[in-house]
Design a protein around this motif. Structure first.
Motif, PDB file in Angstrom:
ATOM      1  N   TRP A   6     -22.463 -55.035 -75.840  1.00 46.20           N
ATOM      2  CA  TRP A   6     -22.193 -55.163 -74.411  1.00 46.20           C
ATOM      3  C   TRP A   6     -23.418 -55.716 -73.692  1.00 46.20           C
ATOM      4  N   THR A   7     -24.605 -55.478 -74.226  1.00 40.71           N
ATOM      5  CA  THR A   7     -25.810 -55.983 -73.565  1.00 40.71           C
ATOM      6  C   THR A   7     -25.896 -57.505 -73.627  1.00 40.71           C
ATOM      7  N   ALA A   8     -25.190 -58.113 -74.587  1.00 41.86           N
ATOM      8  CA  ALA A   8     -25.169 -59.572 -74.673  1.00 41.86           C
ATOM      9  C   ALA A   8     -24.264 -60.176 -73.607  1.00 41.86           C
ATOM     10  N   ILE A   9     -23.352 -59.380 -73.069  1.00 41.00           N
ATOM     11  CA  ILE A   9     -22.403 -59.843 -72.059  1.00 41.00           C
ATOM     12  C   ILE A   9     -22.954 -59.621 -70.646  1.00 41.00           C
ATOM     13  N   ILE A  10     -23.735 -58.561 -70.471  1.00 45.52           N
ATOM     14  CA  ILE A  10     -24.262 -58.180 -69.161  1.00 45.52           C
ATOM     15  C   ILE A  10     -25.511 -58.993 -68.840  1.00 45.52           C
ATOM     16  N   PHE A  99     -15.239 -63.778 -70.740  1.00 46.05           N
ATOM     17  CA  PHE A  99     -14.058 -64.401 -70.140  1.00 46.05           C
ATOM     18  C   PHE A  99     -14.541 -65.603 -69.340  1.00 46.05           C
ATOM     19  N   GLY A 100     -14.430 -66.783 -69.907  1.00 40.23           N
ATOM     20  CA  GLY A 100     -14.964 -67.973 -69.240  1.00 40.23           C
ATOM     21  C   GLY A 100     -16.458 -67.807 -69.062  1.00 40.23           C
ATOM     22  N   GLU A 101     -16.939 -67.979 -67.837  1.00 41.55           N
ATOM     23  CA  GLU A 101     -18.361 -67.775 -67.532  1.00 41.55           C
ATOM     24  C   GLU A 101     -18.670 -66.330 -67.184  1.00 41.55           C
ATOM     25  N   THR A 117     -11.434 -58.970 -63.847  1.00 42.30           N
ATOM     26  CA  THR A 117     -12.370 -59.983 -64.317  1.00 42.30           C
ATOM     27  C   THR A 117     -13.492 -60.052 -63.288  1.00 42.30           C
ATOM     28  N   ALA A 118     -14.673 -60.457 -63.742  1.00 44.13           N
ATOM     29  CA  ALA A 118     -15.819 -60.563 -62.842  1.00 44.13           C
ATOM     30  C   ALA A 118     -16.607 -61.818 -63.190  1.00 44.13           C
ATOM     31  N   GLU A 119     -17.112 -62.464 -62.154  1.00 44.01           N
ATOM     32  CA  GLU A 119     -17.930 -63.660 -62.351  1.00 44.01           C
ATOM     33  C   GLU A 119     -19.310 -63.322 -62.889  1.00 44.01           C
ATOM     34  N   CYS A 120     -19.841 -62.161 -62.499  1.00 35.58           N
ATOM     35  CA  CYS A 120     -21.198 -61.786 -62.870  1.00 35.58           C
ATOM     36  C   CYS A 120     -21.261 -60.288 -63.140  1.00 35.58           C
ATOM     37  N   SER A 121     -22.158 -59.887 -64.026  1.00 33.75           N
ATOM     38  CA  SER A 121     -22.373 -58.472 -64.313  1.00 33.75           C
ATOM     39  C   SER A 121     -23.863 -58.222 -64.455  1.00 33.75           C
TER      40      SER A 121
END
Length: 136
Positions: A6-10, A99-101, A117-121
């Motif tokens: 999850w740290t690779a996504i955030i 999910f996309g960007e 869905t979120a554009e940024c985290s």
């Protein structure tokens, strides 16, 4: 993708990746807090874990702690779905998927469902503390 990826996504997860050799699995953490802010189209999730960092930040050196709490804020939230929210949601399964960007977030437990869905985290806060629950 592994359980701690999850740290690779955030975005801005450096405090977790520099502190932990293997960050805690979100599904082994307790979901302590959910805030949905419709004004800024954001959702914040707070997690609690008794998995302590192998390389804690220097600022934690003089603190006694057995629990770490961390907050993840998702912005640019779209497609928000909430179907029931039960007190057992603290033990819900949390899934983060690229999910996309951005990211797709799903929180599912008995009687509880949250998805968006979120554009940024962003990992916005990490703090250690001494919890009486951790010794139970």
């Amino acid at each position: 993708m592994g359980d701690s990826d999850w740290t690779a996504i955030i975005n801005s997860a450096e405090s977790a990746t520099s502190s932990y050799t293997t960050p805690p699995n979100l599904n082994e953490c307790t979901l302590e807090y959910v805030q949905i802010d419709e004004r800024s189209t954001s959702v914040t999730l707070a997690f609690e874990t008794s998995v302590l960092p192998s390389n804690p930040p220097p600022a934690w050196a003089d603190r006694e702690y057995n629990t770490v709490e961390f907050y993840v804020k998702f912005t640019g939230v779209k497609e928000l779905q909430v179907a029931g929210w039960d007190f057992t949601a603290r033990d819900a399964a949390v899934t983060l998927t690229p999910f996309g960007e951005g990211v797709r977030v799903s929180v599912d437990g008995a009687g509880s469902h949250l998805a968006f869905t979120a554009e940024c985290s962003l990992l916005t806060r990490t703090r250690p503390y001494l919890s009486s629950r951790a010794s139970d």
